[in-house]
Write a protein that holds these residues in place. Structure first.
Motif: not given
Lengths: 483, 483
Positions: A240-245, A261-274
């Motif tokens: 939402x605006x938690x960081x943009x403020x 602004x309203x923000x989103x993130x998508x994170x993904x790590x090397x755990x995928x290989x695991x």
């Protein structure tokens, strides 16, 4: 005989079916994925074979990012403390888990810098400069980089490390609705990536007490490992605006007023290989989905006295044809017994093994062994070599997913009350009234974590009763023991 | 009119010919390569366009590494102080230039860790485990990663930064001769890479007092920038056993005895991008070699009243045909004047611009403007579109190199004595007797650095006299003012 002994000494001493984590810890080194002997705990070396798999996973991610119009950037690793401190919840969540750079050369720094655990606080100060008007939106960028967390728990290759190979998509939108649509898009992207890896992924809206530090809400991406515990591979957050403020990321609207602004993130790590290793492997070694296998097909000539030359030439021709068809193929023409070669490439998870001997040449075909099955070989006519092999690679991808889906179903256990969840190894699904205390009672009683409310499917809970208090339910919820 | 004003306000205010470094500092931001506003000095943000160029340079490097049988690995970023301290010259060289991690979370670390300035001391402890017998040799690995140096001088995007995008090849051999052959191979690899970038590279064996910390000898890879100063883009080092002794990297020979391995490295940094920008750009912006241009061809429809649809469709067809031929092509169908589009893509250095209007359609051709030349357009018949455009891309690559070669020749100044080198902006080449003092006197008198003895060509110096003392010369040497 000497060879046989050496084969035996190499064979994996721990069975996956008997001791999953023992097997996992062993296999990541035996299959040449990682070297865990670096003298800092939780910082491992990516060996060529493991790194090649990781880069192919990154390749899948990049392709999805390009398809959906995200731009790749690279931000600095180091974050000044004052930037990091701008969002209060974020510091609370990460403050105790970061590494600090305090000196440069022989000098003490005026301000401490931290190694990014994730890049919100590095990026968002700059996003405020990049986003000025509605014309600059949406801003959709991602990076693939190394991140750092001070893990104090036991570390484990790919699954829990201190230097983490990481993908992070950070996007800004004019409205909450557009950000919501992007959360949906990110979840669809994740589905596409995990499909290529044969991993059915559970998407669950984390409970309030387990959302990402600073997020409005978080969706966790979990897979069920053979032990029945889940492993979180990534997450999608609505900020939402938690960081943009605090970071002052605003845009001028067409009417001249300014909004955050309203923000989103998508994170993904090397755990995928695991997860790939853990989900698909067996007692013979790892099993790689064709999309990320450095070698998709190994060609093994089956020698026959007096016909060595003939067989080798046929194997070379088959290799060349497959290479030209775009298959990642390797001819193993080493001076070793076929059995020893089988052993080696099975350990490394090569999806298909093409065998060719004098009888195959006479018959006008090759035999293709499928790594993910026990002792299954298919006959492919030489006239249909390319199409036949590519078809089998597709079949491997499909069957790996089907098998994991069946496994996930088997390990998804619906419970009517807490007692029914006792001693179950898998994901518990039950109705929930919506009160925190009722969910956390499940956690403490069964020693599990609340994965959250499913967002991949939305079963109606209105007719059901909470597994804890028996009151009217609002949602279905997933719980599981986690890595 | 508003548009014209905005174009003017965007035009580069500094001319490359008048103030090279002023122009460079400006252009890296205007062409969307880097953002220098990150709040740590010398740590910049790679914007999508710049990062795409960098990744394509990495792609050229990876292709060469794969061709020559090097394996890609990834080692940890952090190095424990005790590992770093094993090779005495190396610490002396780098000790004052590294960043130190001293705390994790709220705890002080037992031992300080440093951010790798380069990875010898991280890798070689592990190489000792990987190399056991002659069968493990040669070991040829490389990584592409971020490295760190505590620069106290003025920083400059790509050319002098504190977080450095870096390529490093580390190889081990049984004998000195094999290591020598690998130095040659690395230099050939460098030549191949720089050829694709239109950069004629000077290869010079650095003098003793300027070799890499710990090396037996170092070969610097330098290019001459428009100012006449040189920029070092990378280097190839022969370590002999200087590192394998302290790090105990030994192998068992066939006769059962043990020997230390001989090592070489080849390092190359993001300065390559700086050199590409600096060498080829002009007052209109940057000029990219096709091999690393994110967009190789931009297609601009030239609108004509009443025929907009026709022109757009033709432009779309041309774009599609080029895309299918493997060209990185972009159709710019924005609502802007063609002139504004020309300006924008020239600034960003797109090698070719395809223009198509009603007259071109009638004539059955397109006009192709070549970015690296002033006002040169070639007519390409639509029937030969793909071949014609790909041929022009090859021509751009060739002509960029030819132009740089001519420039390098022009800026290579042979001197008979020190006085002849006064006020010359370029690389000074002169005979040298072999005494350190004679070379350093050139350095101090002319305010230049000794690049070293050419290894790309080996002119005979036996008939010549030292530029300083007049004594019999042993070598030709290059000197230059450097960045």
């Amino acid at each position: 005989m000497a060879e046989l002994e050496s084969e035996q000494s190499k064979s994996v001493p721990v069975k996956k079916s008997e001791d999953f984590m023992g097997w996992y810890n062993e296999i990541v080194e035996r299959a040449d994925l990682a070297d865990k002997r670096y003298p800092i705990k939780g910082m491992n070396i990516w060996r060529p074979y493991g790194w090649s798999i990781m880069m192919r996973v990154d390749g899948l991610t990049r392709a999805e990012m390009e398809r959906t119009g995200h731009d790749e950037v690279q931000f600095p690793l180091l974050i000044p403390e004052h930037l990091f401190n701008k969002e209060a919840d974020h510091i609370k969540g990460f403050g105790g888990e970061v590494f600090w750079v305090t000196h440069a050369g022989h000098n003490k720094l005026d301000e401490r810098w931290l190694l990014r655990p994730t890049s919100e606080t590095a990026m968002y100060e700059i996003f405020g400069l990049w986003v000025r008007s509605h014309a600059d939106l949406p801003l959709r960028v991602f990076q693939i980089c190394n991140t750092f967390r001070y893990e104090t728990k036991q570390t484990r290759a790919f699954m829990r490390v201190r230097e983490i190979h990481f993908f992070e998509d950070h996007s800004c939108f004019a409205t909450y609705e557009e950000a919501e649509a992007h959360v949906e898009e990110d979840l669809a992207i994740a589905t596409n990536i995990f499909k290529r890896l044969g991993l059915p992924v559970l998407m669950s809206k984390r409970p309030e007490w387990d959302k990402f530090a600073g997020a409005h809400y978080s969706v966790g991406l979990d897979v069920i490992m053979p032990s029945g515990r889940t492993l979180q591979l990534g997450s999608v957050h609505q900020y939402r605006t938690n960081f943009s403020i605090p970071y002052e990321i605003t845009y001028e609207k067409e009417d001249g007023t300014h909004e955050h602004v309203h923000q989103t993130t998508y994170g993904m790590s090397e755990r995928v290989v695991g997860a790939v290793i853990g989900a698909h492997g067996d007692d013979r070694g790892i099993v790689l989905p064709p999309a990320v296998a450095p070698v998709q097909v190994v060609v093994v000539p089956i020698p026959f006295k007096g016909k060595e030359e003939l067989v080798l030439e046929a194997a070379q021709a088959v290799t060349e044809r497959l290479r030209e068809a775009g298959v990642r193929v390797k001819l193993d023409d080493a001076e070793e017994t076929p059995g020893s070669k089988y052993f080696k490439w099975e350990l490394k998870g090569v999806p298909l093994r093409v065998e060719i001997g004098p009888r195959d040449i006479d018959g006008g075909h090759v035999m293709v062994a499928l790594r993910h099955l026990e002792k299954v070989k298919e006959k492919v006519p030489l006239g249909e070599l390319e199409g036949g092999v590519i078809g089998l690679l597709d079949r491997v991808e499909t069957e790996l997913m089907e098998r994991q889906q069946a496994f996930a179903e088997e390990r998804t256990i619906e419970i009517g009350d807490i007692a029914e969840g006792k001693d179950k190894a898998g994901v518990l699904v039950g109705a929930w009234c919506g009160q925190d205390a009722c969910a956390t009672e499940v956690e403490t009683t069964l020693n599990v974590k609340t994965l959250g409310v499913p967002v991949d499917s939305e079963p109606d809970a209105s007719e059901d009763s909470c597994v804890t208090c028996g009151g009217p339910a609002k949602h279905w919820v997933r719980w599981a023991a986690t890595y």
